[in-house]
Design an enzyme around this catalytic site. Structure first.
Site, PDB file in Angstrom:
ATOM      1  N   GLN A  61       0.818  -1.204   0.000  1.00 51.32           N
ATOM      2  CA  GLN A  61       0.000   0.000   0.000  1.00 51.32           C
ATOM      3  C   GLN A  61       0.853   1.256   0.000  1.00 51.32           C
ATOM      4  O   GLN A  61       2.079   1.199   0.153  1.00 51.32           O
ATOM      5  CB  GLN A  61      -0.930  -0.001   1.214  1.00 51.32           C
ATOM      6  CG  GLN A  61      -0.193  -0.080   2.548  1.00 51.32           C
ATOM      7  CD  GLN A  61      -1.133  -0.308   3.716  1.00 51.32           C
ATOM      8  OE1 GLN A  61      -1.261   0.547   4.589  1.00 51.32           O
ATOM      9  NE2 GLN A  61      -1.796  -1.478   3.738  1.00 51.32           N
TER      10      GLN A  61
ATOM     11  N   HIS B 295       0.310   5.767   1.055  1.00 55.10           N
ATOM     12  CA  HIS B 295      -0.558   6.833   1.536  1.00 55.10           C
ATOM     13  C   HIS B 295      -0.218   8.133   0.810  1.00 55.10           C
ATOM     14  O   HIS B 295       0.954   8.411   0.540  1.00 55.10           O
ATOM     15  CB  HIS B 295      -0.383   7.044   3.041  1.00 55.10           C
ATOM     16  CG  HIS B 295      -0.502   5.789   3.850  1.00 55.10           C
ATOM     17  ND1 HIS B 295      -1.652   5.035   3.880  1.00 55.10           N
ATOM     18  CD2 HIS B 295       0.381   5.152   4.649  1.00 55.10           C
ATOM     19  CE1 HIS B 295      -1.471   3.988   4.667  1.00 55.10           C
ATOM     20  NE2 HIS B 295      -0.234   4.037   5.143  1.00 55.10           N
TER      21      HIS B 295
ATOM     22  N   GLU C 255       3.994   8.172   8.634  1.00 56.77           N
ATOM     23  CA  GLU C 255       3.926   7.310   9.807  1.00 56.77           C
ATOM     24  C   GLU C 255       5.296   6.734  10.142  1.00 56.77           C
ATOM     25  O   GLU C 255       6.269   6.888   9.390  1.00 56.77           O
ATOM     26  CB  GLU C 255       2.935   6.170   9.573  1.00 56.77           C
ATOM     27  CG  GLU C 255       3.306   5.240   8.424  1.00 56.77           C
ATOM     28  CD  GLU C 255       2.195   4.259   8.068  1.00 56.77           C
ATOM     29  OE1 GLU C 255       1.020   4.510   8.417  1.00 56.77           O
ATOM     30  OE2 GLU C 255       2.496   3.244   7.427  1.00 56.77           O
TER      31      GLU C 255
ATOM     32  N   HIS D 259       4.806   0.348   0.992  1.00 57.26           N
ATOM     33  CA  HIS D 259       5.207  -0.433   2.158  1.00 57.26           C
ATOM     34  C   HIS D 259       4.188  -1.527   2.466  1.00 57.26           C
ATOM     35  O   HIS D 259       3.041  -1.477   2.015  1.00 57.26           O
ATOM     36  CB  HIS D 259       5.344   0.475   3.389  1.00 57.26           C
ATOM     37  CG  HIS D 259       4.057   1.152   3.774  1.00 57.26           C
ATOM     38  ND1 HIS D 259       3.671   2.345   3.232  1.00 57.26           N
ATOM     39  CD2 HIS D 259       3.067   0.804   4.632  1.00 57.26           C
ATOM     40  CE1 HIS D 259       2.506   2.719   3.736  1.00 57.26           C
ATOM     41  NE2 HIS D 259       2.116   1.793   4.590  1.00 57.26           N
TER      42      HIS D 259
ATOM     43  N   ARG E  60      -4.583   0.757  -1.521  1.00 56.76           N
ATOM     44  CA  ARG E  60      -4.141  -0.632  -1.533  1.00 56.76           C
ATOM     45  C   ARG E  60      -3.721  -1.000  -2.959  1.00 56.76           C
ATOM     46  O   ARG E  60      -4.502  -0.888  -3.900  1.00 56.76           O
ATOM     47  CB  ARG E  60      -5.275  -1.531  -1.039  1.00 56.76           C
ATOM     48  CG  ARG E  60      -4.871  -2.937  -0.659  1.00 56.76           C
ATOM     49  CD  ARG E  60      -6.057  -3.732  -0.143  1.00 56.76           C
ATOM     50  NE  ARG E  60      -6.569  -3.212   1.111  1.00 56.76           N
ATOM     51  CZ  ARG E  60      -7.850  -2.873   1.317  1.00 56.76           C
ATOM     52  NH1 ARG E  60      -8.735  -2.996   0.358  1.00 56.76           N
ATOM     53  NH2 ARG E  60      -8.224  -2.417   2.494  1.00 56.76           N
TER      54      ARG E  60
END
Length: 326
Positions: free
Chosen positions: A101, A103, A120, A178, A198
């Site tokens: 996936q 972001h 993150e 990642h 995804r």
């Protein structure tokens, strides 16, 4: 008077989730069949944390930010984020590989009206033998090469795979492809966002629906950072009885504290709340006024910006992540 706050966990069953949230962290998630994630501090719509103990028990994190503003989150943080609490804290148990996936960053997320982006980090708490994860690509990749790899189902050939063990830290800026590999239990610190594209889900079928999970291959193309980097694992010194910086970003700073001695922390120089996340061992947070907050592995506490000093009293060896907004 504000005090160190703990919250009721929000449990999430996942197609890849397991039992370590219960067997390792001691959290009961029945009646769910498994628990892939427990959200410990959250202001995500529909998943807002509620205070567990003390005079503010039952209040939501959103209510507290609206009521206390900079006193809770810091004047600088409130000016920047308003009533939106900026960080989301999770524990994740990967009983199977998560999906590949990516972001989006803030700009792309806002352009697509999907809220905020997601940068993150992961701190590995426990790892089964041979556990691995993906962070980024293993070579320079063009957009066309990536699109072809997805179409040919050879995406895994261009991913950078890293062995992972306790104490490892991985910083994942928005745009980095990642996935968390099977056998890893970790703490995740991220922007308050639930926007995920995804790319590939290993052809799994959901046991309830009998369908494969939705992919977002087209949305992912413009969100990805296609560059290759020399290092994907964060390098930091694992020192005893010292606070060591592991990650510094625009969205959060995270220090690793390995302690077996009592220590006082002065937060007067930080115009932000601080979240303490216990990732090994146990400790008690003393904040004056009779507020003693015990934490063990798999628990965390939010220290309001108005609380300038805390004393950390370890029960033997303990490791805590200390995170705040710069």
């Amino acid at each position: 008077m504000l005090y160190p706050l703990t919250f009721e966990p929000i449990f999430k069953d996942k197609i890849w989730g397991g039992q370590k949230i219960k067997t390792v962290l001691g959290k009961e998630f029945a009646p769910l069949p498994n628990c892939g994630e427990t959200w410990e501090v959250s202001d995500v719509e529909g998943n807002v944390s509620v205070v567990k103990e003390g005079s503010l028990q039952g209040k939501s994190l959103r209510e507290l930010v609206e009521q206390y503003k900079g006193e809770l989150v810091g004047e600088h943080v409130y000016e920047q984020y308003g009533n939106r609490f900026p960080l989301l804290i999770k524990f994740i148990d990967a009983n199977d590989d998560l999906s590949i996936q990516v972001h989006p960053n803030d700009e792309l997320a806002k352009e697509r009206q999907s809220g905020y982006g997601k940068t993150e980090m992961w701190y590995i708490m426990q790892a089964d033998e041979g556990a691995k994860l993906n962070s980024g690509f293993n070579r320079e990749v063009t957009k066309d090469e990536y699109v072809k790899a997805v179409a040919d189902n050879t995406i895994q050939d261009i991913l950078n795979i890293e062995p992972a063990g306790p104490g490892d830290v991985f910083f994942l800026p928005a745009g980095r492809v990642h996935y968390i590999g099977k056998g890893l239990l970790l703490a995740e610190i991220q922007q308050t966002s639930d926007t995920t594209y995804r790319i590939y889900d290993f052809d799994r079928v959901d046991a309830t629906t009998g369908q494969k999970r939705e992919l977002h291959t087209e949305l992912a193309v413009d969100a990805i950072d296609y560059h290759h980097y020399d290092h994907y694992k964060s390098q930091y010194d694992k020192k005893l009885n010292e606070s060591v910086n592991a990650v510094t970003s625009d969205y959060f700073v995270t220090n690793v504290l390995n302690f077996n001695e009592e220590v006082e922390h002065d937060y007067t120089h930080i115009d932000s709340f601080v979240i303490l996340i216990c990732v090994a061992g146990a400790l008690t947070i003393k904040a004056g006024g009779g507020y003693d907050v015990p934490l063990k592995m798999g628990q965390c506490a939010l220290i309001p910006a108005s609380v300038d000093n805390v004393t950390l009293v370890p029960d033997g060896d303990m490791t805590v992540l200390e995170t705040y907004v710069p």
